[in-house]
Design a protein around this motif. Structure first.
Motif, mmCIF file in Angstrom:
data_model
loop_
_atom_site.group_PDB
_atom_site.id
_atom_site.type_symbol
_atom_site.label_atom_id
_atom_site.label_comp_id
_atom_site.label_asym_id
_atom_site.label_seq_id
_atom_site.Cartn_x
_atom_site.Cartn_y
_atom_site.Cartn_z
ATOM 1 N N THR A 90 0.835 -1.191 0.000
ATOM 2 C CA THR A 90 0.000 0.000 0.000
ATOM 3 C C THR A 90 0.870 1.241 0.000
ATOM 4 N N THR A 91 0.269 2.360 -0.367
ATOM 5 C CA THR A 91 0.946 3.659 -0.318
ATOM 6 C C THR A 91 -0.049 4.684 0.226
ATOM 7 N N ALA A 92 0.488 5.763 0.752
ATOM 8 C CA ALA A 92 -0.352 6.877 1.201
ATOM 9 C C ALA A 92 0.504 8.133 1.220
ATOM 10 N N VAL A 93 -0.109 9.264 0.920
ATOM 11 C CA VAL A 93 0.620 10.529 0.969
ATOM 12 C C VAL A 93 0.350 11.221 2.292
ATOM 13 N N GLY A 94 1.348 11.990 2.723
ATOM 14 C CA GLY A 94 1.203 12.686 3.990
ATOM 15 C C GLY A 94 2.331 13.671 4.224
ATOM 16 N N SER A 104 -2.818 20.920 7.894
ATOM 17 C CA SER A 104 -3.553 20.934 6.631
ATOM 18 C C SER A 104 -2.558 21.177 5.494
ATOM 19 N N TYR A 105 -2.968 20.865 4.290
ATOM 20 C CA TYR A 105 -2.118 21.115 3.129
ATOM 21 C C TYR A 105 -1.778 22.595 3.017
ATOM 22 N N GLU A 106 -2.771 23.442 3.269
ATOM 23 C CA GLU A 106 -2.551 24.886 3.184
ATOM 24 C C GLU A 106 -1.506 25.344 4.197
ATOM 25 N N GLU A 107 -1.517 24.743 5.378
ATOM 26 C CA GLU A 107 -0.521 25.099 6.392
ATOM 27 C C GLU A 107 0.870 24.641 5.987
ATOM 28 N N VAL A 108 0.965 23.430 5.447
ATOM 29 C CA VAL A 108 2.270 22.925 4.992
ATOM 30 C C VAL A 108 2.847 23.830 3.915
ATOM 31 N N ASP A 211 -7.912 13.382 2.153
ATOM 32 C CA ASP A 211 -8.276 12.259 1.294
ATOM 33 C C ASP A 211 -8.194 12.591 -0.195
ATOM 34 N N TYR A 212 -8.449 13.842 -0.570
ATOM 35 C CA TYR A 212 -8.409 14.156 -1.998
ATOM 36 C C TYR A 212 -6.999 14.069 -2.565
ATOM 37 N N HIS A 213 -5.989 14.104 -1.699
ATOM 38 C CA HIS A 213 -4.606 13.929 -2.154
ATOM 39 C C HIS A 213 -4.248 12.456 -2.349
ATOM 40 N N GLN A 214 -4.936 11.563 -1.655
ATOM 41 C CA GLN A 214 -4.592 10.141 -1.720
ATOM 42 C C GLN A 214 -4.883 9.590 -3.116
ATOM 43 N N GLN A 215 -3.853 8.962 -3.715
ATOM 44 C CA GLN A 215 -3.959 8.422 -5.080
ATOM 45 C C GLN A 215 -4.523 9.475 -6.038
ATOM 46 N N TYR A 216 -4.037 10.686 -5.887
ATOM 47 C CA TYR A 216 -4.556 11.830 -6.649
ATOM 48 C C TYR A 216 -4.503 11.592 -8.157
#
Length: 236
Positions: A90-94, A104-108, A211-216
């Motif tokens: 499996t893979t996951a982004v983070g 959050s993505y915006e904070e990163v 979740d919208y980033h996962q397997q984008y």
């Protein structure tokens, strides 16, 4: 006289290439980001089961599997590469290597969390071992670039390998040395990749991205990919 738009652009890019101190990082939050129960393509869980000690945020996967957290630029494209490799469970982004809890993505993107866009790769070492996983990593991004990959500039794009054990960190450093020899022979700069056990990187936690980033790129096949690769091959 005020700064020109070009001066402001340069200043903004430079500020995003400075790692934030833990004391100056954004505060974050206690609530984890919800993600789908299964990988969209591999149909295995992206989160491991949570035990009494889940200090890394990854959890426990089935016995016999190994895992590593890799950062090589925009995490969409890195994840796409790995979910296609035989032996990857499996893979996951983070986000990893930073200090802000559950960012959050915006904070990163502000460069005030300390995180780099990362991909959790869980794999079966009887099919593909860690060195082979890392060989793909070295070949598919440019580890000589600091705080950027190609046109993507900022601390969130820095190259990193975060392992789940000290033994794997030792292997990763040896792997970096091997690829560093190839880079040197080609007249390229040294490896700038951050290598450490995950527990020693920032607050020691891998935070799953929204979740919208996962397997984008499975959800958006024509989406953005950035692979600032050197074109060099990892030595056999």
């Amino acid at each position: 006289m005020g700064m020109s738009w070009l001066d402001r652009l340069i200043q903004g890019q430079l500020s995003k290439q400075q790692l934030v101190d833990a004391d100056d990082a954004l505060p974050g939050r206690d609530t984890e980001v919800p993600v789908a129960a299964e990988h969209l393509l591999l149909r295995h869980p992206m989160r491991g089961s949570v035990g009494t000690d889940d200090s890394t945020g990854i959890g426990a996967f089935p016995d016999g599997l190994n895992a590593v957290v890799l950062a090589g630029g925009c995490f969409w494209g890195v994840e796409e590469i790995y979910w296609q490799i035989p032996g990857v469970y499996t893979t996951a982004v983070g986000y990893a290597g930073g200090y802000t809890a559950n960012p959050s993505y915006e904070e990163v993107c502000t460069a005030r969390t300390g995180h780099t866009e990362s991909v959790l790769v869980v794999f079966d070492p009887t099919v593909i071992d860690l060195e082979a996983v890392l060989a793909v990593f070295w070949e598919t991004h440019d580890p000589t670039q600091e705080m950027r990959q190609g046109n993507d500039v900022g601390t969130q794009y820095r190259s990193a390998v975060y392992t789940l054990s000290e033994a794997d960190a030792v292997l990763a450093r040896r792997s970096a040395e091997k690829f560093g020899t190839v880079l040197a022979e080609a007249g390229r700069g040294p490896v700038a990749t951050e290598i450490a056990p995950l527990t020693q990187a920032g607050d020691g936690h891998f935070y799953y991205a929204e979740d919208y980033h996962q397997q984008y790129l499975a959800k958006n096949p024509n989406g953005y990919r950035c692979h600032a690769a050197t074109g060099l091959k990892y030595p056999a």
